[in-house]
Structure formats: C-alpha cells, structure tokens
Design a protein around this motif. Structure first.
Motif, PDB file in Angstrom:
ATOM      1  N   MET A  71       5.725   9.804  -0.524  1.00  3.78           N
ATOM      2  CA  MET A  71       4.544   9.575  -0.447  1.00  3.78           C
ATOM      3  C   MET A  71       4.427   9.199  -1.937  1.00  3.78           C
ATOM      4  SD  MET A  71       1.035   8.660  -1.954  1.00  3.78           S
ATOM      5  CE  MET A  71       0.488   7.942  -2.100  1.00  3.78           C
ATOM      6  N   TRP A  72       4.260   7.463  -2.371  1.00  2.00           N
ATOM      7  CA  TRP A  72       5.080   7.482  -3.537  1.00  2.00           C
ATOM      8  C   TRP A  72       3.557   7.134  -4.357  1.00  2.00           C
ATOM      9  CZ3 TRP A  72       4.877   2.862  -5.786  1.00  2.00           C
ATOM     10  CH2 TRP A  72       5.299   2.060  -4.336  1.00  2.00           C
ATOM     11  N   VAL A  73       3.531   6.407  -5.669  1.00  2.00           N
ATOM     12  CA  VAL A  73       2.503   6.085  -6.722  1.00  2.00           C
ATOM     13  C   VAL A  73       3.317   5.927  -7.647  1.00  2.00           C
ATOM     14  CG1 VAL A  73       0.056   5.858  -7.636  1.00  2.00           C
ATOM     15  CG2 VAL A  73       1.045   6.965  -5.698  1.00  2.00           C
ATOM     16  N   MET A  74       3.474   4.693  -8.020  1.00  2.00           N
ATOM     17  CA  MET A  74       3.602   3.732  -9.469  1.00  2.00           C
ATOM     18  C   MET A  74       2.564   2.635 -10.120  1.00  2.00           C
ATOM     19  SD  MET A  74       7.312   2.330 -10.733  1.00  2.00           S
ATOM     20  CE  MET A  74       8.522   3.969 -10.108  1.00  2.00           C
ATOM     21  N   THR A  75       2.624   3.357 -11.550  1.00  2.00           N
ATOM     22  CA  THR A  75       1.734   2.008 -12.210  1.00  2.00           C
ATOM     23  C   THR A  75       2.864   1.591 -13.504  1.00  2.00           C
ATOM     24  OG1 THR A  75      -0.579   2.921 -11.859  1.00  2.00           O
ATOM     25  CG2 THR A  75      -0.437   2.235 -13.939  1.00  2.00           C
ATOM     26  N   LEU A  76       2.244   0.527 -13.772  1.00  2.00           N
ATOM     27  CA  LEU A  76       3.703   0.022 -14.747  1.00  2.00           C
ATOM     28  C   LEU A  76       2.094  -1.199 -15.903  1.00  2.00           C
ATOM     29  CD1 LEU A  76       6.973  -1.534 -12.571  1.00  2.00           C
ATOM     30  CD2 LEU A  76       6.468   0.728 -14.216  1.00  2.00           C
ATOM     31  N   GLU A  77       2.580  -0.789 -17.046  1.00  2.00           N
ATOM     32  CA  GLU A  77       1.949  -1.516 -17.620  1.00  2.00           C
ATOM     33  C   GLU A  77       2.541  -2.133 -18.628  1.00  2.00           C
ATOM     34  OE1 GLU A  77      -2.255  -0.574 -20.351  1.00  2.00           O
ATOM     35  OE2 GLU A  77      -1.073   1.078 -20.430  1.00  2.00           O
ATOM     36  N   MET A 132      -4.133  -7.626 -15.286  1.00  2.00           N
ATOM     37  CA  MET A 132      -3.425  -7.572 -13.369  1.00  2.00           C
ATOM     38  C   MET A 132      -3.264  -6.759 -12.903  1.00  2.00           C
ATOM     39  SD  MET A 132       0.130  -9.082 -12.073  1.00  2.00           S
ATOM     40  CE  MET A 132       0.790  -8.103 -13.110  1.00  2.00           C
ATOM     41  N   THR A 133      -4.064  -6.009 -11.836  1.00  2.00           N
ATOM     42  CA  THR A 133      -4.058  -5.165 -11.309  1.00  2.00           C
ATOM     43  C   THR A 133      -3.801  -5.360  -9.928  1.00  2.00           C
ATOM     44  OG1 THR A 133      -5.458  -3.900 -12.643  1.00  2.00           O
ATOM     45  CG2 THR A 133      -5.672  -2.755 -10.839  1.00  2.00           C
ATOM     46  N   SER A 134      -2.855  -4.825  -9.663  1.00  2.00           N
ATOM     47  CA  SER A 134      -2.945  -5.032  -7.798  1.00  2.00           C
ATOM     48  C   SER A 134      -2.797  -3.641  -7.345  1.00  2.00           C
ATOM     49  CB  SER A 134      -2.137  -5.667  -7.332  1.00  2.00           C
ATOM     50  OG  SER A 134      -0.362  -5.442  -8.056  1.00  2.00           O
ATOM     51  N   GLN A 135      -2.622  -3.662  -5.748  1.00  2.00           N
ATOM     52  CA  GLN A 135      -2.217  -2.349  -5.353  1.00  2.00           C
ATOM     53  C   GLN A 135      -1.422  -2.918  -3.543  1.00  2.00           C
ATOM     54  OE1 GLN A 135      -5.732  -0.582  -4.342  1.00  2.00           O
ATOM     55  NE2 GLN A 135      -6.016   0.234  -6.683  1.00  2.00           N
ATOM     56  N   THR A 136      -0.395  -2.254  -3.832  1.00  2.00           N
ATOM     57  CA  THR A 136      -0.004  -2.703  -2.122  1.00  2.00           C
ATOM     58  C   THR A 136       0.861  -0.824  -1.834  1.00  2.00           C
ATOM     59  OG1 THR A 136       2.531  -3.494  -3.801  1.00  2.00           O
ATOM     60  CG2 THR A 136       0.904  -5.118  -2.870  1.00  2.00           C
ATOM     61  N   SER A 137       1.250  -1.294  -0.628  1.00  2.00           N
ATOM     62  CA  SER A 137       1.428  -0.629   0.236  1.00  2.00           C
ATOM     63  C   SER A 137       3.376  -1.013   1.249  1.00  2.00           C
ATOM     64  CB  SER A 137       1.308   0.027   0.889  1.00  2.00           C
ATOM     65  OG  SER A 137       1.456   1.300   2.187  1.00  2.00           O
ATOM     66  N   THR A 138       4.142  -0.067   0.684  1.00  2.00           N
ATOM     67  CA  THR A 138       5.510  -0.437   1.689  1.00  2.00           C
ATOM     68  C   THR A 138       5.601  -0.003   3.075  1.00  2.00           C
ATOM     69  OG1 THR A 138       6.503   1.520   0.715  1.00  2.00           O
ATOM     70  CG2 THR A 138       6.874  -0.050  -0.403  1.00  2.00           C
ATOM     71  N   SER A 139       3.921   0.688   3.487  1.00  2.00           N
ATOM     72  CA  SER A 139       4.579   1.015   4.916  1.00  2.00           C
ATOM     73  C   SER A 139       3.359   0.297   5.673  1.00  2.00           C
ATOM     74  CB  SER A 139       4.473   2.500   5.327  1.00  2.00           C
ATOM     75  OG  SER A 139       3.382   3.062   4.588  1.00  2.00           O
ATOM     76  N   ALA A 140       2.787   0.127   6.848  1.00  2.00           N
ATOM     77  CA  ALA A 140       1.878  -1.009   7.151  1.00  2.00           C
ATOM     78  C   ALA A 140       0.352   0.817   7.182  1.00  2.00           C
ATOM     79  CB  ALA A 140       1.610  -1.015   8.631  1.00  2.00           C
ATOM     80  N   ASN A 141      -0.438   0.064   6.738  1.00  2.00           N
ATOM     81  CA  ASN A 141      -2.290   0.463   7.066  1.00  2.00           C
ATOM     82  C   ASN A 141      -2.411   1.484   8.230  1.00  2.00           C
ATOM     83  OD1 ASN A 141      -2.219   0.402   4.262  1.00  2.00           O
ATOM     84  ND2 ASN A 141      -3.356  -1.445   4.966  1.00  2.00           N
ATOM     85  N   ASN A 142      -3.236   2.221   8.786  1.00  2.00           N
ATOM     86  CA  ASN A 142      -3.206   2.779   9.754  1.00  2.00           C
ATOM     87  C   ASN A 142      -2.429   2.881  10.783  1.00  2.00           C
ATOM     88  OD1 ASN A 142      -6.058   2.462   9.291  1.00  2.00           O
ATOM     89  ND2 ASN A 142      -6.354   0.317   9.970  1.00  2.00           N
ATOM     90  N   GLY A 176      -0.928  -6.778 -18.657  1.00  2.00           N
ATOM     91  CA  GLY A 176      -1.090  -6.294 -17.565  1.00  2.00           C
ATOM     92  C   GLY A 176      -1.214  -5.206 -16.831  1.00  2.00           C
ATOM     93  N   MET A 177      -0.696  -5.083 -15.763  1.00  2.00           N
ATOM     94  CA  MET A 177      -0.959  -3.585 -15.296  1.00  2.00           C
ATOM     95  C   MET A 177      -0.831  -3.900 -14.078  1.00  2.00           C
ATOM     96  SD  MET A 177      -2.916  -0.311 -15.464  1.00  2.00           S
ATOM     97  CE  MET A 177      -2.659   0.554 -17.053  1.00  2.00           C
ATOM     98  N   THR A 178       0.111  -3.017 -13.047  1.00  2.00           N
ATOM     99  CA  THR A 178       0.427  -2.877 -11.702  1.00  2.00           C
ATOM    100  C   THR A 178       0.033  -1.790 -10.987  1.00  2.00           C
ATOM    101  OG1 THR A 178       0.747  -3.995  -9.658  1.00  2.00           O
ATOM    102  CG2 THR A 178       2.428  -3.095 -11.808  1.00  2.00           C
ATOM    103  N   THR A 179      -0.530  -1.292  -9.711  1.00  2.00           N
ATOM    104  CA  THR A 179      -0.080   0.146  -9.561  1.00  2.00           C
ATOM    105  C   THR A 179      -0.229  -0.390  -8.059  1.00  2.00           C
ATOM    106  OG1 THR A 179      -1.573   1.283 -10.704  1.00  2.00           O
ATOM    107  CG2 THR A 179      -1.453   2.239  -8.621  1.00  2.00           C
ATOM    108  N   GLN A 180       1.392   0.724  -7.793  1.00  2.00           N
ATOM    109  CA  GLN A 180       1.471   0.113  -6.410  1.00  2.00           C
ATOM    110  C   GLN A 180       1.909   1.521  -5.417  1.00  2.00           C
ATOM    111  OE1 GLN A 180       4.202  -3.158  -5.357  1.00  2.00           O
ATOM    112  NE2 GLN A 180       3.229  -4.107  -7.422  1.00  2.00           N
ATOM    113  N   TYR A 181       1.689   1.273  -4.443  1.00  2.00           N
ATOM    114  CA  TYR A 181       1.669   3.243  -4.054  1.00  2.00           C
ATOM    115  C   TYR A 181       2.369   2.777  -2.401  1.00  2.00           C
ATOM    116  CZ  TYR A 181      -2.371   1.363  -1.163  1.00  2.00           C
ATOM    117  OH  TYR A 181      -3.102   1.308  -0.997  1.00  2.00           O
ATOM    118  N   GLY A 182       2.990   3.709  -1.376  1.00  2.00           N
ATOM    119  CA  GLY A 182       3.370   3.508  -0.240  1.00  2.00           C
ATOM    120  C   GLY A 182       4.172   4.643   0.186  1.00  2.00           C
TER     121      GLY A 182
END
Length: 81
Positions: free
Chosen positions: A21-27, A1-11, A32-38
């Motif tokens: 600005m933050w980025v975090m990857t958990l595995e 599992m890989t996903s990307q999400t943001s805590t703020s709306a695009n554009n 499974g693995m997930t990368t999220q940012y916002g």
C-alpha cells in the motif's frame, strides 16, 4: 488543487489488491498539491527507489503540472495487518 486517487478498485478483496500500500503527496508551493494512494505489487527485484520513481511517474503522467513538484510525503508498506 488536492486530489486523491487509487490504483486499485474500491471494495476489492485483499487477494485482488497489490502486495504493498502506498501514499504520495506532491506539492508546488503556493500553486497546488496532490495526494494519491493505492496498492501495487512491484516487480521481482524492485527496490524502494524503483517503486518511488514508478509511482511518481504515474502521478506526473496524470498531473503533468506536478513534474517539478516537491515530494512532501511517501509511504510504502506491506499491505497486511
């Protein structure tokens, strides 16, 4: 599992984004693995550890299977050029 999400709306305009600005990857190795940012504005007096714990908690709330995952990557930087 890989996903990307943001805590703020695009554009969004920079003024509407958080101060950092933050980025975090958990595995979970082999499972499974997930990368999220916002972007986020931490509360006054927050430490880097406070932000790390809050963001990890946010990710785990969305992906409970990542509760015991390893943190592979974490970046927290001021949201400016």
């Amino acid at each position: 599992m890989t996903s990307q999400t943001s805590t703020s709306a695009n554009n969004t305009q920079a003024a509407e984004q958080g101060s950092h600005m933050w980025v975090m990857t958990l595995e979970k190795p082999g499972r499974g693995m997930t990368t999220q940012y916002g972007t986020w504005t931490p509360p006054a007096g927050a430490t880097r550890h406070d932000v790390f714990a809050a963001l990890r908690g946010h990710i785990v709330a969305e992906h409970p299977e990542m509760a015991s995952a390893n943190t592979i990557f974490f970046s927290l930087e001021p949201n400016r050029l």
